[in-house]
Design a protein around this motif. Sequence first.
Motif, PDB file in Angstrom:
ATOM      1  N   ALA A 160     -82.863  40.333-103.017  1.00  0.00           N
ATOM      2  CA  ALA A 160     -82.236  39.112-102.490  1.00  0.00           C
ATOM      3  C   ALA A 160     -80.814  38.957-103.023  1.00  0.00           C
ATOM      4  O   ALA A 160     -79.912  38.518-102.296  1.00  0.00           O
ATOM      5  CB  ALA A 160     -83.077  37.888-102.867  1.00  0.00           C
ATOM      6  N   LEU A 161     -80.598  39.312-104.270  1.00  0.00           N
ATOM      7  CA  LEU A 161     -79.264  39.220-104.852  1.00  0.00           C
ATOM      8  C   LEU A 161     -78.298  40.163-104.138  1.00  0.00           C
ATOM      9  O   LEU A 161     -77.182  39.777-103.781  1.00  0.00           O
ATOM     10  CB  LEU A 161     -79.326  39.556-106.344  1.00  0.00           C
ATOM     11  N   LEU A 162     -78.729  41.399-103.899  1.00  0.00           N
ATOM     12  CA  LEU A 162     -77.864  42.369-103.226  1.00  0.00           C
ATOM     13  C   LEU A 162     -77.582  41.954-101.781  1.00  0.00           C
ATOM     14  O   LEU A 162     -76.473  42.148-101.274  1.00  0.00           O
ATOM     15  CB  LEU A 162     -78.510  43.759-103.263  1.00  0.00           C
ATOM     16  N   GLN A 163     -78.583  41.367-101.141  1.00  0.00           N
ATOM     17  CA  GLN A 163     -78.367  40.892 -99.769  1.00  0.00           C
ATOM     18  C   GLN A 163     -77.395  39.713 -99.746  1.00  0.00           C
ATOM     19  O   GLN A 163     -76.540  39.606 -98.852  1.00  0.00           O
ATOM     20  CB  GLN A 163     -79.699  40.500 -99.147  1.00  0.00           C
ATOM     21  N   THR A 164     -77.522  38.815-100.729  1.00  0.00           N
ATOM     22  CA  THR A 164     -76.609  37.677-100.819  1.00  0.00           C
ATOM     23  C   THR A 164     -75.178  38.160-101.054  1.00  0.00           C
ATOM     24  O   THR A 164     -74.223  37.580-100.526  1.00  0.00           O
ATOM     25  CB  THR A 164     -77.045  36.737-101.961  1.00  0.00           C
ATOM     26  N   TRP A 165     -75.035  39.210-101.835  1.00  0.00           N
ATOM     27  CA  TRP A 165     -73.720  39.806-102.084  1.00  0.00           C
ATOM     28  C   TRP A 165     -73.211  40.594-100.876  1.00  0.00           C
ATOM     29  O   TRP A 165     -72.087  41.056-100.871  1.00  0.00           O
ATOM     30  CB  TRP A 165     -73.780  40.742-103.275  1.00  0.00           C
ATOM     31  N   GLN A 166     -74.090  40.784 -99.890  1.00  0.00           N
ATOM     32  CA  GLN A 166     -73.755  41.576 -98.691  1.00  0.00           C
ATOM     33  C   GLN A 166     -73.390  43.021 -99.054  1.00  0.00           C
ATOM     34  O   GLN A 166     -72.461  43.610 -98.494  1.00  0.00           O
ATOM     35  CB  GLN A 166     -72.631  40.910 -97.900  1.00  0.00           C
ATOM     36  N   VAL A 167     -74.158  43.569 -99.996  1.00  0.00           N
ATOM     37  CA  VAL A 167     -73.986  44.979-100.359  1.00  0.00           C
ATOM     38  C   VAL A 167     -74.449  45.828 -99.187  1.00  0.00           C
ATOM     39  O   VAL A 167     -75.517  45.573 -98.616  1.00  0.00           O
ATOM     40  CB  VAL A 167     -74.808  45.321-101.622  1.00  0.00           C
ATOM     41  N   PRO A 168     -73.668  46.830 -98.781  1.00  0.00           N
ATOM     42  CA  PRO A 168     -74.072  47.681 -97.650  1.00  0.00           C
ATOM     43  C   PRO A 168     -75.465  48.274 -97.841  1.00  0.00           C
ATOM     44  O   PRO A 168     -75.847  48.618 -98.957  1.00  0.00           O
ATOM     45  CB  PRO A 168     -73.001  48.779 -97.632  1.00  0.00           C
ATOM     46  N   GLN A 169     -76.199  48.372 -96.740  1.00  0.00           N
ATOM     47  CA  GLN A 169     -77.580  48.844 -96.791  1.00  0.00           C
ATOM     48  C   GLN A 169     -77.701  50.196 -97.473  1.00  0.00           C
ATOM     49  O   GLN A 169     -78.645  50.444 -98.228  1.00  0.00           O
ATOM     50  CB  GLN A 169     -78.142  48.925 -95.365  1.00  0.00           C
ATOM     51  N   HIS A 170     -76.746  51.089 -97.225  1.00  0.00           N
ATOM     52  CA  HIS A 170     -76.863  52.446 -97.774  1.00  0.00           C
ATOM     53  C   HIS A 170     -76.671  52.482 -99.283  1.00  0.00           C
ATOM     54  O   HIS A 170     -77.007  53.482 -99.932  1.00  0.00           O
ATOM     55  CB  HIS A 170     -75.846  53.382 -97.102  1.00  0.00           C
ATOM     56  N   GLN A 172     -77.860  49.758-101.270  1.00  0.00           N
ATOM     57  CA  GLN A 172     -78.831  48.874-101.911  1.00  0.00           C
ATOM     58  C   GLN A 172     -79.934  49.628-102.649  1.00  0.00           C
ATOM     59  O   GLN A 172     -80.255  49.310-103.802  1.00  0.00           O
ATOM     60  CB  GLN A 172     -79.444  47.933-100.877  1.00  0.00           C
ATOM     61  N   ALA A 173     -80.513  50.640-102.014  1.00  0.00           N
ATOM     62  CA  ALA A 173     -81.609  51.382-102.658  1.00  0.00           C
ATOM     63  C   ALA A 173     -81.124  52.074-103.923  1.00  0.00           C
ATOM     64  O   ALA A 173     -81.819  52.060-104.957  1.00  0.00           O
ATOM     65  CB  ALA A 173     -82.209  52.390-101.684  1.00  0.00           C
ATOM     66  N   ASP A 174     -79.938  52.676-103.860  1.00  0.00           N
ATOM     67  CA  ASP A 174     -79.396  53.364-105.033  1.00  0.00           C
ATOM     68  C   ASP A 174     -79.107  52.379-106.160  1.00  0.00           C
ATOM     69  O   ASP A 174     -79.352  52.671-107.340  1.00  0.00           O
ATOM     70  CB  ASP A 174     -78.121  54.122-104.670  1.00  0.00           C
ATOM     71  N   MET A 175     -78.590  51.210-105.814  1.00  0.00           N
ATOM     72  CA  MET A 175     -78.284  50.212-106.838  1.00  0.00           C
ATOM     73  C   MET A 175     -79.559  49.671-107.478  1.00  0.00           C
ATOM     74  O   MET A 175     -79.612  49.469-108.699  1.00  0.00           O
ATOM     75  CB  MET A 175     -77.463  49.075-106.241  1.00  0.00           C
ATOM     76  N   MET A 176     -80.588  49.448-106.675  1.00  0.00           N
ATOM     77  CA  MET A 176     -81.852  48.969-107.244  1.00  0.00           C
ATOM     78  C   MET A 176     -82.444  50.016-108.183  1.00  0.00           C
ATOM     79  O   MET A 176     -82.941  49.691-109.263  1.00  0.00           O
ATOM     80  CB  MET A 176     -82.841  48.621-106.127  1.00  0.00           C
ATOM     81  N   GLY A 177     -82.391  51.287-107.780  1.00  0.00           N
ATOM     82  CA  GLY A 177     -82.895  52.348-108.643  1.00  0.00           C
ATOM     83  C   GLY A 177     -82.136  52.412-109.956  1.00  0.00           C
ATOM     84  O   GLY A 177     -82.740  52.588-111.027  1.00  0.00           O
ATOM     85  N   ALA A 178     -80.822  52.256-109.901  1.00  0.00           N
ATOM     86  CA  ALA A 178     -80.009  52.300-111.115  1.00  0.00           C
ATOM     87  C   ALA A 178     -80.327  51.125-112.039  1.00  0.00           C
ATOM     88  O   ALA A 178     -80.392  51.272-113.265  1.00  0.00           O
ATOM     89  CB  ALA A 178     -78.528  52.295-110.754  1.00  0.00           C
TER      90      ALA A 178
END
Length: 534
Positions: A160-170, A172-178
């Motif tokens: 939800a935080l990444l979506q609120t920041w409007q982080v590009p979809q491609h 998001q998964a890498d950022m969550m993993g990190a």
Amino acid sequence: MQPIALPAGARDEFGETLQKKLVITQKIINYYNEQHYQPIATSLIEQSTVFAHTPTQKMLSVLGEEVALRADMTLPVARFVRAMKLKQPTISLYYLGDVFRPTEPLSGTYNQTTQMGIELIGVADCSAEIEAIERMIETARISGVTKIEVELSDVRLLPALLQTWQVPQHLQADMMGAVYNKELTNFVALLDRTILDKSIKAAFRDLPLMFRQGDQILDTLPNAQPLRGVVQRLKEIKTTILADFPDITVTYDLAAKPEQTYYTGVMFKGYTADTAGYVFSGGRYDQLLSDYKNHALPAVGAALGVDNLMDLSRSREDDQPVTFVLAKGRVADAVLPILKQAGVDVSSLDDRQRRLIFQSDNKQLAFILVKSQDVVKYLDRGIGDVGIVGSDVLAELDQFTHYNMLDLKTGQAKFILASLPTWNMSRTGRKKIATKYPQVTKRYFEAKGEDVEMIKLEGSVELAPLTGLADAIVDLTETGRTLAENHLQIFEDISTISTRLVVTPNALRRHEEVIKQLLQSLQTQLVKGEKYDN
């Protein structure tokens, strides 16, 4: 003569230790009977499909892949509930039994552990999470654990935080993993690729380390849905628990990795200073169960490792030094100046000679020098807190439960695919690939959709294509000089490797302030790009 040796990872229990365990478990059983929970005992052997949510490496299979030993307690309970098509609107269950999960071969760890837990089925509001956490606190106290810290998180929070920041979809998964794996170097690099405001980047640069936080950390989050609802639920749970148990601590974790893929909401863990690791854990899962009308049933589960309670008396004291396990040789030689620049007292290693264990003058730091392949084994057994080793070693592990936190930018090299210049890489047919790194090789060719025959070698891999033993090799190279001298050509770069700083989850909590300060100092030095002199 009948054999007396057990299979690797198995164990017998006997005498005083077993007696203590039985006393504790009987007290727990009595407590849940008094609370009118219904006992459940699921089969030790299940269809492998029951554990579809459990990674294969965490499941011990028997009779091929069709049947597996029980690797998780919640999933068999879910199977039972679906099969019985229960008509009660709510039901509270408790269980006590063994689970089986594979361990690293020859690691000295056990693959059979005893687990006690509860499942609260049919309650959608946060009263279920509150009850589960409070039951676990009481269970821990029955077992003699008193100083509890409950850490709250939510599987929906980071997405939800990444979506609120409007982080590009491609990304998001890498950022969550990190974030989940505490990969600071990787997360910062990904964060810098976004177009977020500089103030947001500065505030959340250390997001992978934002655990054990108070209410103020939730107040820094954007006030937007669905984050708002998640934050309100977490605060309500905390307020109620502290009202019922004012002597415990409740904190938040923004970077919590979901331990189970079936979690859908709030997650929680219970820690204590008396033991390494968490005492209990659990979370909400609203998509696993269904009633007799096949309607989804909300549920919350929590589990406690009985064997962890048995280890309390053998836990390390809080005044133990922070122990670094370093790969000796070139890795240690290159990294020690970096540690020194970051303010770490490494003077005890100035005169190493043949010694392998060192301690700082103030007794707050210890250093162990081992072969690179042994670094993670020491971390696994709780002997070390911080490991420094090449990422080539980490890439070959089947299981890795620690945090690969920082790239120290030394020992840089790359995995490559090489062979004779005349080799036709695109020819049809099954290739023979010689390597010292079968896991790296397997992942590389699987990603390409190719099936190859691997030949594991321990010596000079370059000989394989020269003698016809293999078509090509997957190996590690720094300069490519050895390949050129043997008239071999690099056909593809597979991945880069370098020296990494690895931290155990227990150490990150036990020595939180020291390790966070170390990480910040190292990050500062690495950003400066300074050159370190021996």
